[in-house]
Design an enzyme around this catalytic site. Structure first.
Site, PDB file in Angstrom:
ATOM      1  CE  LYS A  21      34.479  43.706  42.281  1.00 13.06           C
ATOM      2  NZ  LYS A  21      35.753  42.535  42.579  1.00 13.06           N
ATOM      3  CB  SER A  81      36.890  41.414  38.983  1.00 12.10           C
ATOM      4  OG  SER A  81      36.752  41.290  40.307  1.00 12.10           O
ATOM      5  CB  SER A  95      39.547  41.193  42.130  1.00 15.53           C
ATOM      6  OG  SER A  95      39.249  40.155  41.238  1.00 15.53           O
TER       7      SER A  95
END
Lengths: 96, 473
Positions: free
Chosen positions: B76, B151, B175
């Site tokens: 990420k 996210s 997330s």
């Protein structure tokens, strides 16, 4: 709680942000609806309840205070938006 | 090349010369190219990955390779990897290069994982749909008109579309789990403090935790084993010994599972999601486990607690972005003060600014006790009530999200509606405990549905062993 233009301006000053008139209007609307949703927490009786601040029950892990240089000057300056060979360069802080 | 779902199969196929690691990397690179429209990757570390593949292939031949040799993983875009860019999907960090690696990343590399690139996410991990990225929305590979979730949307889609074997994301309120649920992959949120947060760009420090997204429970187990454990760079990382997750077993054990009645009776729960959890309850009972409803009257308080506290912590964590030492500096400013204001205002996106403003409000003079301290007190009550449930039950189950992936744009004008997408996942972050979302079938439109199990803190070994049985029995 009513979030008005004055509150928005004060919060923006504290947060070091600036907004145009349209942005302010939409922030006012969003903040009002979100903060009134936050107020749901007032339905909960919290007399004699301690605030939960630390998420771990392991207490103060201490280590020897050893001087280490993990970051070189070049590395520290690598991402600076403005720099010279030794320092970060920032806009003038004082007028005179 | 076959679509691998387990590191173990890759390792045995490399060992028997059926494939080589350079071929595997080429395969993923080709998939990334073919699926560019998904917008999952912000940057592909092509040359690094190729040369690592050659080195590690050699180490395998010499019998010197680490535990993760064969693992091709994405990060990420909020995890630091020395010498590589990391931007938190924000314009304010667009040209930032990490000068050190996150502890979790160091540990991956030490075991010979190959990092193939950095993955799109909501800006500073703030969002539930990946629509808040400064670099565009991520598309769900099951239906390109639907969101990936967020996210860690790029992570979930990269694993879903076979662009890499696994990904590391971060979970502050769901997330990792919510996009995993939307994309039909496994997403693990470990216990707070299980993995060092050193090198994870901070959003809300009392909630944030790194977590893996994988195609199998086995890969979640091995990744957790490698990246967990105490770290002198993060004082909140736990010193508790790390379990050998891959060896854990609950076979033959009859367990007690609670489901929160209010989650199943909630308005707005998609009918197929409701049927899905009801069937899962039946399946568990058929496997011999006890599944019982419990009442948890604080479900509607979770989102207010979460957003009060996380916005407060975010407003403080994001104060460091001032256009001085690193990051974007506005060229429209002339003095010190306006440089800070303009750099922040031009560099941050709308949702990030909204959350900074909210956080500034709840921490401001006159409102601090009424909002911030109040939320910390209710957080304590939620933790106590959750611990009470765990004193009687092994796990708590719920849907991962009230619905499957929604349409792109559907909720982007209504922040509060977007916040409610996290209603079942924020619970574990508020209580600090462990939770996983597992892929559990599809809805009428063939969109994946996730099922969540929560476990008490540091009980990942049993949680992972249990969900493995749930899927295979």
């Amino acid at each position: 709680m009513d979030i008005n233009n004055e509150t928005i301006d004060r919060l923006a000053e504290l947060a070091k942000l600036e907004f145009n008139t349209t942005e302010k209007e939409s922030l006012k609307k969003d903040l009002n609806s979100i903060i009134s949703y936050f107020e749901k927490l007032n339905e909960v009786n919290t007399d004699n309840v301690e605030p939960l601040i630390f998420m771990t029950d392991e207490f103060n892990r201490l280590r020897e205070d050893v001087v280490l240089q993990n970051t070189s000057k070049q590395e520290a300056l690598l991402n600076a938006p403005a720099k010279d060979s030794d320092y970060f360069r920032v806009p003038k802080v004082l007028d005179k | 090349m076959e679509r691998y779902t387990h590191l173990q199969s890759i390792q045995s196929d490399i060992k028997s010369d059926k494939i080589s690691l350079p071929q595997l990397v080429e395969y993923y690179l080709k998939n990334i190219e073919d699926k560019k429209h998904l917008n999952a990757f912000l940057e592909v570390f092509t040359e690094d990955a190729k040369s690592a593949a050659v080195n590690i292939q050699q180490k395998i031949k010499q019998g010197k390779a680490g535990k993760l040799a064969g693992m091709v993983i994405g990060l990420k875009d909020n995890l630091c990897y020395k010498g590589h860019k990391v931007s938190a999907s924000s314009k304010i960090l667009e040209s930032f290069t990490s000068i050190y690696s996150a502890t979790a990343v160091e540990r991956l590399l030490a075991e010979d994982a190959i990092i193939i690139g950095r993955l799109n996410c909501d800006e500073f991990a703030m969002g539930a749909s990946n629509e808040n990225s400064a670099f565009g929305t991520v598309l769900n590979d099951a239906d390109n008109t639907k969101v990936s979730g967020g996210s860690s949307g790029g992570c979930a889609v990269a694993v879903q579309a076979d662009l890499c074997l696994a990904a590391l994301g971060s979970d502050t309120g769901g997330s990792v789990r919510q996009p995993a649920g939307f994309c039909g992959v496994y997403g693990l949120k470990p216990t707070y403090g299980r993995i060092s947060r050193w090198g994870l760009i901070a959003y809300a420090s009392s909630f944030d935790i790194i977590g893996p997204l994988t195609k199998s429970v086995d890969d979640a187990q091995i990744l957790l084993e490698v990246i967990s454990g105490a770290d002198e760079y993060d004082a909140t990382s736990s010193e508790k010994p790390v379990d050998v997750y891959s060896q854990a077993s609950v076979s033959g054990q009859k367990l007690k599972i609670a489901y929160i009645k209010e989650t199943i009776e909630m308005d707005g729960l998609q009918p197929e999601v409701k049927v899905n959890i009801e069937k899962s309850i039946e399946r568990l009972r058929a496997q011999g486990h006890t599944v019982e409803p419990v009442s948890f009257d604080m479900l509607d308080k979770l989102i207010p607690i979460y957003y009060t506290l996380t916005t407060a912590e975010a407003s403080s964590n994001l104060a460091r972005f001032a256009g001085m030492h690193y990051g974007f500096r506005s060229s429209n400013a002339h003095d010190f003060e306006s440089t800070i204001r303009k750099s922040r205002s031009e560099g941050f996106g709308a949702e990030v600014k909204r959350r900074i403003m909210l956080g500034t409000f709840v921490l401001s003079e006159g409102y601090y006790d009424a909002y911030y301290t109040k939320a910390q007190k209710v957080r304590n009550l939620v933790k106590q009530k959750t611990d009470e449930i765990f004193s009687q039950y092994d796990f708590i189950m719920s849907p991962t999200s009230p619905t499957s992936a929604f349409k792109i744009g559907e909720k982007s004008d209504d922040p509060l509606a977007m916040y409610l997408a996290d209603i079942f996942t924020v619970h574990a972050n508020i209580a600090g405990c462990a939770a996983i979302s597992i892929p559990n079938g599809v809805d009428n439109n063939n969109m994946p549905i996730g099922l969540q199990f929560m476990a008490k803190s540091f009980d990942e070994a049993r949680l992972l062993a249990f969900v493995k049985n749930f899927r295979s029995e």
